[in-house]
Design an enzyme around this catalytic site. Sequence first.
Site, mmCIF file in Angstrom:
data_model
loop_
_atom_site.group_PDB
_atom_site.id
_atom_site.type_symbol
_atom_site.label_atom_id
_atom_site.label_comp_id
_atom_site.label_asym_id
_atom_site.label_seq_id
_atom_site.Cartn_x
_atom_site.Cartn_y
_atom_site.Cartn_z
ATOM 1 C CE LYS A 163 -7.190 0.854 1.003
ATOM 2 N NZ LYS A 163 -7.949 0.547 2.219
ATOM 3 C CG HIS A 184 -3.910 -0.758 -1.557
ATOM 4 N ND1 HIS A 184 -4.224 0.582 -1.571
ATOM 5 C CD2 HIS A 184 -3.771 -1.111 -0.253
ATOM 6 C CE1 HIS A 184 -4.261 1.030 -0.323
ATOM 7 N NE2 HIS A 184 -3.987 0.022 0.491
ATOM 8 C CB SER A 236 -0.930 0.011 1.213
ATOM 9 O OG SER A 236 -0.191 -0.074 2.420
#
Length: 395
Positions: A242, A211, A183
């Site tokens: 996210k 991610h 990340s």
Amino acid sequence: MKLLQAKLSKYTIPQEAKAAGIYPYFRAISSEQDPEVIINGQRVLMFGSNCYTGLVNDPRIKEAAIEATKKYGTGCAGSPFLNGTLDLHKQLEARIAEYIGKEDVMIYSTGFGVNLGVVSTLTGREDYILWDEQDHASIIEGRRLSFSQQLKYRHNDMESLEKQLQRCEPDKVKLIVTDGVFSMEGDVANLPEIVRLAKKYDATVMVDEAHGIGVFGEGGRGTCNHFGVTDDVDLVMGTFSKSFASLGGFIATDKEITNYLRHHSRSYIFTASITPASTAAALKAIDIMIAEPERQENLWKLTNFALEGFRNMGCEIGNTSTPIIPLFIRDNFKTFSITRDLLNEGIFVNPVVSPAVAPQDTLIRFSLMATHSKEQVEMALEKIQKVFRAYDLIP
């Protein structure tokens, strides 16, 4: 002053940064989180978001959240273990299981809670947890709570991982836990080799796709899908905060594992369920990611353009090959100062200092969304070049 307050009052680093005018945290945004945001009444370009798909302000997701709130209310007032399971939660679990390609899914209230509750629960005192030294903080906290033996291997170093596997007793459970995309520095785990070693030493593999989803793989299914190892990875973790433009997290695995976790994972049993709005938003985000592959395609066009621009500029960006681009500063004070100066130039980026990274590895984290334009990225490159030259970081 009581002893606790007296002890904590010695922590003055934030006050010192504020006094110097370089404190970079809690910058209040007064608009939607889009490629442009409003801070202190000024529009600035947002290059600090984790919403790689750019869906966080999508009207279809907003509408799905609104309709779910109208039907179910604003919260569940309890954990999924007791009164907090909705039919909508079950729909999302089934949808993610199909999307990721696993037998079953559990939804947690946060992505942090997933890693905390899964990593701390799965293995016993005589078992082993093997973890990459740059794993996310939530994985670190999960393994700290475990009573298992814990073996750290050097970052993305497969020789180091194998040496640690060789230290394990063959008949004990060995859980390898890694980020898919790391990340802070944006590099990608060597999942094919991790899977090969796991087979060789009869180990279990868990991959944090926080991610990776929305970025890699068909329909944004993540790094496991990208490398074709989904069937060989035992547990796939993801977050909704996210690319899913929501809040919460999940673990996708087989039913034997979820059956155990549902009755033992404390961050699942003792935390209230995610809201109906968050659930509906995540459901809609999956549909959009699959139906609109051009989002992912544009994200990669922008990523490759930015990577080339930073390299040509002379920035030190490490081994990243993703929309997470670290711009190494290697000095805490400069990192804070540059973050301030870039904001003054209309560019929002995130400073990353210890303990998130080693003190000598401090950096600016520049991240892209599919909804950025090429012109916005060009402007950011121009402003970053100006500021970095002022600090003698580039020629």
